[in-house]
Design a protein around this motif. Structure first.
Motif, PDB file in Angstrom:
ATOM      1  N   TRP A  78     -23.944 -54.267  27.375  1.00  0.00           N
ATOM      2  CA  TRP A  78     -23.194 -54.232  26.109  1.00  0.00           C
ATOM      3  C   TRP A  78     -22.948 -52.792  25.657  1.00  0.00           C
ATOM      4  O   TRP A  78     -21.842 -52.416  25.260  1.00  0.00           O
ATOM      5  N   ASN A  87     -20.373 -51.254  27.685  1.00  0.00           N
ATOM      6  CA  ASN A  87     -19.058 -51.789  27.320  1.00  0.00           C
ATOM      7  C   ASN A  87     -18.385 -50.931  26.263  1.00  0.00           C
ATOM      8  O   ASN A  87     -17.163 -50.780  26.258  1.00  0.00           O
ATOM      9  N   LEU A 130     -11.225 -51.037  33.977  1.00  0.00           N
ATOM     10  CA  LEU A 130     -11.598 -52.347  34.510  1.00  0.00           C
ATOM     11  C   LEU A 130     -10.399 -53.110  35.052  1.00  0.00           C
ATOM     12  O   LEU A 130     -10.491 -53.835  36.041  1.00  0.00           O
ATOM     13  N   ASP A 178     -15.594 -57.845  33.128  1.00  0.00           N
ATOM     14  CA  ASP A 178     -16.741 -57.005  32.791  1.00  0.00           C
ATOM     15  C   ASP A 178     -17.744 -56.856  33.931  1.00  0.00           C
ATOM     16  O   ASP A 178     -18.694 -56.071  33.836  1.00  0.00           O
ATOM     17  N   VAL A 216     -19.164 -53.554  34.853  1.00  0.00           N
ATOM     18  CA  VAL A 216     -19.997 -52.896  33.838  1.00  0.00           C
ATOM     19  C   VAL A 216     -21.427 -53.437  33.908  1.00  0.00           C
ATOM     20  O   VAL A 216     -22.400 -52.686  33.818  1.00  0.00           O
TER      21      VAL A 216
END
Ligand code: TRP
Length: 330
Positions: free
Chosen positions: A94, A97, A105, A128, A131
């Motif tokens: 998170w 992010n 991305l 995601d 990540v």
């Protein structure tokens, strides 16, 4: 104090492993165990970014642990853990992010591919994915990441995220290096596409000798070698690549020489490969069976892995919280 550099890599618990997984990533993971402190993850959160069956998840995770240990990951030397049991993985993801531009991305090749294959299932998790993978690696401050060559774009992204974190905040994370094995890619039995479950061109780690021979005997070799009497080029032959992963140097040299001079045919070459491959795989299969009969042991390994992983992860996160000024008040 542990001075060894750290390694992280992960495998998704998404069913049976094939020899492409084994040769491309696992053999490499196994060989790093002596020199590095290795953390190897069963990355279940990654496996949830495509359609999956929740009823099978629990067993797939167990099977993945069995595969790791049976293939040669030694729980005395390395940390074997399940990603979702160390919640710091998603917590760090998170935070990362918030420093990762969306544009980075959107250009990841696997995202573009999966989105095309399955437009209705292009969820945020899929975007995601890299990540979370960066978080896996950074959480342990890993410096080396053994992977197959399909993962290189992801690794490049991890390095970019590391650089960004280190420049926005205090330098906290090392830039990890991808480490490819000596044989980083095995093609499928078709000799054209990469080995992949969805293409049905695989030899699986749990295939028996008869299955393996059935598959090998029709597998594509050097396409320019049409007749038994034509000389072949081992460098153009996927069977020879498999030799490099499974055979002893003597057999590899023999097959290369005899192929170039048409001394042996492709079937002869495949028979030698069959013996060597079975020797390796039968050993793995024997250990798998033992582990399956000893569930307690596998669960104990995972519990211990979780504990050891958590310790490292918590230390990293304390640094990160302090850096960001969060989790100060309780
Ligand atoms: N994306 C990897 C694969 O599909 C699995 C993975 C998740 C991974 N996290 C990782 C690999 C961290 C290396 C490091 O093969």
């Amino acid at each position: 104090m542990n001075q060894r550099k750290r390694v992280f890599s992960g495998i998704q618990p998404s069913g049976r492993l094939h020899i492409g997984n084994y040769v491309g990533a696992m053999q490499n993971m196994i060989s790093l165990q002596e020199e590095y402190e290795c953390v190897y993850g069963i990355v279940d959160y990654h496996a949830m970014t495509v359609r999956f069956d929740p009823a099978k998840m629990q067993e797939s995770i167990f099977d993945c642990a069995v595969d790791y240990i049976a293939a040669g990951i030694d729980p005395e030397k390395s940390i074997l853990m399940i990603q979702s049991t160390v919640s710091e993985h998603t917590e760090l993801a998170w935070i990362l992010n918030t420093i990762t531009p969306i544009s980075w991305l959107l250009r990841v090749p696997t995202f573009k591919e999966k989105r095309q294959q399955n437009p209705d299932y292009a969820n945020m998790g899929l975007l995601d994915y890299p990540v979370l993978m960066a978080a896996d690696i950074m959480l342990y401050k890993a410096e080396v990441v053994p992977v197959g060559d399909d993962q290189l774009p992801h690794l490049e992204l991890t390095r970019e995220i590391v650089r960004r974190f280190n420049s926005l905040f205090r330098p906290t994370f090392p830039e990890p290096q991808a480490k490819l094995g000596p044989v980083s890619r095995i093609l499928g039995l078709d000799g054209v596409n990469k080995m992949s479950k969805s293409l049905d061109n695989c030899i699986y780690l749990d295939d028996k000798r008869e299955d393996i021979w059935r598959k090998l005997s029709t597998a594509v070799t050097d396409v320019r070698r049409k007749r038994r009497t034509d000389p072949g080029n081992p460098d153009e032959c996927n069977i020879f690549t498999m030799h490099k992963a499974f055979s002893k140097p003597d057999d590899i040299a023999y097959c290369a020489r005899e192929c170039r001079t048409a001394g042996i045919g492709c079937l002869d070459c495949k028979k030698i490969l069959l013996e060597n491959m079975c020797c390796d795989l039968e050993q793995i299969q024997g250990r798998s069976e033992q582990l399956r009969n000893n569930r307690e042991h596998v669960l104990h390994v995972l519990a211990q892995g979780r504990r050891r992983a958590k310790e490292i992860a918590a230390r990293t996160m304390d640094e990160v919280y302090a850096e960001l000024g969060i989790k100060v008040y309780h």
